[in-house]
Every structure is written in C-alpha cells, then in structure tokens.
Design a protein around this motif. Structure first.
Motif, PDB file in Angstrom:
ATOM      1  N   PHE B   7       0.858  -1.193   0.000  1.00  0.00           N
ATOM      2  CA  PHE B   7       0.000   0.000   0.000  1.00  0.00           C
ATOM      3  C   PHE B   7       0.887   1.232   0.000  1.00  0.00           C
ATOM      4  CE2 PHE B   7      -3.992  -2.067   0.942  1.00  0.00           C
ATOM      5  CZ  PHE B   7      -3.644  -3.203   1.650  1.00  0.00           C
ATOM      6  N   VAL B   8       0.625   2.142  -0.919  1.00  0.00           N
ATOM      7  CA  VAL B   8       1.383   3.400  -0.971  1.00  0.00           C
ATOM      8  C   VAL B   8       0.417   4.557  -0.756  1.00  0.00           C
ATOM      9  CG1 VAL B   8       2.849   4.881  -2.384  1.00  0.00           C
ATOM     10  CG2 VAL B   8       3.052   2.393  -2.563  1.00  0.00           C
ATOM     11  N   THR B   9       0.720   5.384   0.233  1.00  0.00           N
ATOM     12  CA  THR B   9      -0.156   6.521   0.534  1.00  0.00           C
ATOM     13  C   THR B   9       0.676   7.797   0.662  1.00  0.00           C
ATOM     14  OG1 THR B   9       0.111   5.979   2.873  1.00  0.00           O
ATOM     15  CG2 THR B   9      -1.886   5.193   1.814  1.00  0.00           C
ATOM     16  N   LYS B  38      -9.500   9.749   1.243  1.00  0.00           N
ATOM     17  CA  LYS B  38      -8.068   9.776   0.927  1.00  0.00           C
ATOM     18  C   LYS B  38      -7.814   8.726  -0.157  1.00  0.00           C
ATOM     19  CE  LYS B  38      -6.212  11.577   5.243  1.00  0.00           C
ATOM     20  NZ  LYS B  38      -7.321  11.367   6.231  1.00  0.00           N
ATOM     21  N   VAL B  39      -6.913   9.057  -1.052  1.00  0.00           N
ATOM     22  CA  VAL B  39      -6.658   8.167  -2.183  1.00  0.00           C
ATOM     23  C   VAL B  39      -5.281   7.525  -2.023  1.00  0.00           C
ATOM     24  CG1 VAL B  39      -6.518   8.048  -4.701  1.00  0.00           C
ATOM     25  CG2 VAL B  39      -7.996   9.736  -3.614  1.00  0.00           C
ATOM     26  N   GLY B  40      -5.165   6.264  -2.372  1.00  0.00           N
ATOM     27  CA  GLY B  40      -3.865   5.596  -2.352  1.00  0.00           C
ATOM     28  C   GLY B  40      -3.784   4.606  -3.500  1.00  0.00           C
ATOM     29  N   LYS B  41      -2.618   4.013  -3.658  1.00  0.00           N
ATOM     30  CA  LYS B  41      -2.493   2.959  -4.678  1.00  0.00           C
ATOM     31  C   LYS B  41      -1.887   1.726  -4.026  1.00  0.00           C
ATOM     32  CE  LYS B  41       1.738   5.276  -6.064  1.00  0.00           C
ATOM     33  NZ  LYS B  41       2.366   6.200  -7.019  1.00  0.00           N
TER      34      LYS B  41
END
Lengths: 81, 81
Positions: B7-9, B38-41
């Motif tokens: 998870f990258v935030t 909040k958005v993450g990839k």
C-alpha cells in the motif's frame, strides 16, 4: 466514525499495462522471483454513519463516482472506528 | 508463490488534491456523512520466494521503484499463497 477502504482493480479480462511494465522493470533491477505485479487504487472513506448503512453508502459512492465498471471492479473492507 | 499487497499513501503532511476533490464531489451527490476521502495505490506482487525473504524483497522493490519517499510512505500485507 467508521473507516472503510474501497479497493478498485482492473477486471481479470482487462490488460494492466502499468503492472506489466513494472513487472519487467522489477526483473531488470534484479528480482526475477517476482512473477507478476498488478496495480490498483484504494479510497479511504471516513463515514459518520450507522454500521447497517455502510453497504448502501459505499455501493452508491462506488457506483456513481469511484469505479469505471467497463474496466474495473471493487471490494471494500471496514477498517473499524 | 506468495502474494503480497504493498500500500502506498501520501505522507500525513502532504496535501491530497484528488482526495479533497472527491470529498467535495461526494457531498454534491448527496453524501454529507462522508467526512473525508483519501486516495492511495497498491501493488499486488506475486513472489516465488521463501517467507523469510519477503521483507527484504519488498523493501528493495518499494525503495527502488514503487515509492516516492519525498511524498509517500508504504506498508505491506502478506495475502498468503
């Protein structure tokens, strides 16, 4: 307050160019043990709602805003308070 | 084969313009109960490696390829075989 994480991924049938490119790059930096890389996005929603409303709210927001159903699918996970 | 989700935030200190925009849009489509988005990839890695090697491999790939440490931070979760 309830925190919900919505995961959006490509459908199985859709080619993931970014994942494919990263897989190749990972091999070039010396990690042949990586068989594949798939890319997705997630949305962390903090909701001021009752637990029995979560599914309805998440489904509505995902359908209207977060997911392109031609190419993507989604799941969600309640992360707790 | 081991499946690991990275998870990258954004770091807490970094403004998330996409998340901010989505929060406003969610309100306009009738969901005031959403306090923030909040958005993450994330990256799903399938690794052909021993369990005790996972941390080293993931750390190396995240550091060299997946994460911009000026603005982002990461965690990972072993999803099992």
């Amino acid at each position: 307050m309830v925190n919900v994480r919505v995961f959006v991924t490509y459908k199985q049938s859709v080619f993931d160019p970014q994942g494919d490119t990263i897989t190749k790059t990972v091999h070039t930096i010396g990690h042949p043990e990586v068989e594949s890389v798939k890319v997705g996005k997630f949305f962390d929603l903090s909701l001021d709602t009752m637990p029995d409303q979560i599914d309805t709210v998440v489904k509505d927001i995902a359908t209207k805003l977060l997911v392109n159903f031609n190419m993507e699918t989604y799941t969600y996970q309640v992360l707790g308070d």
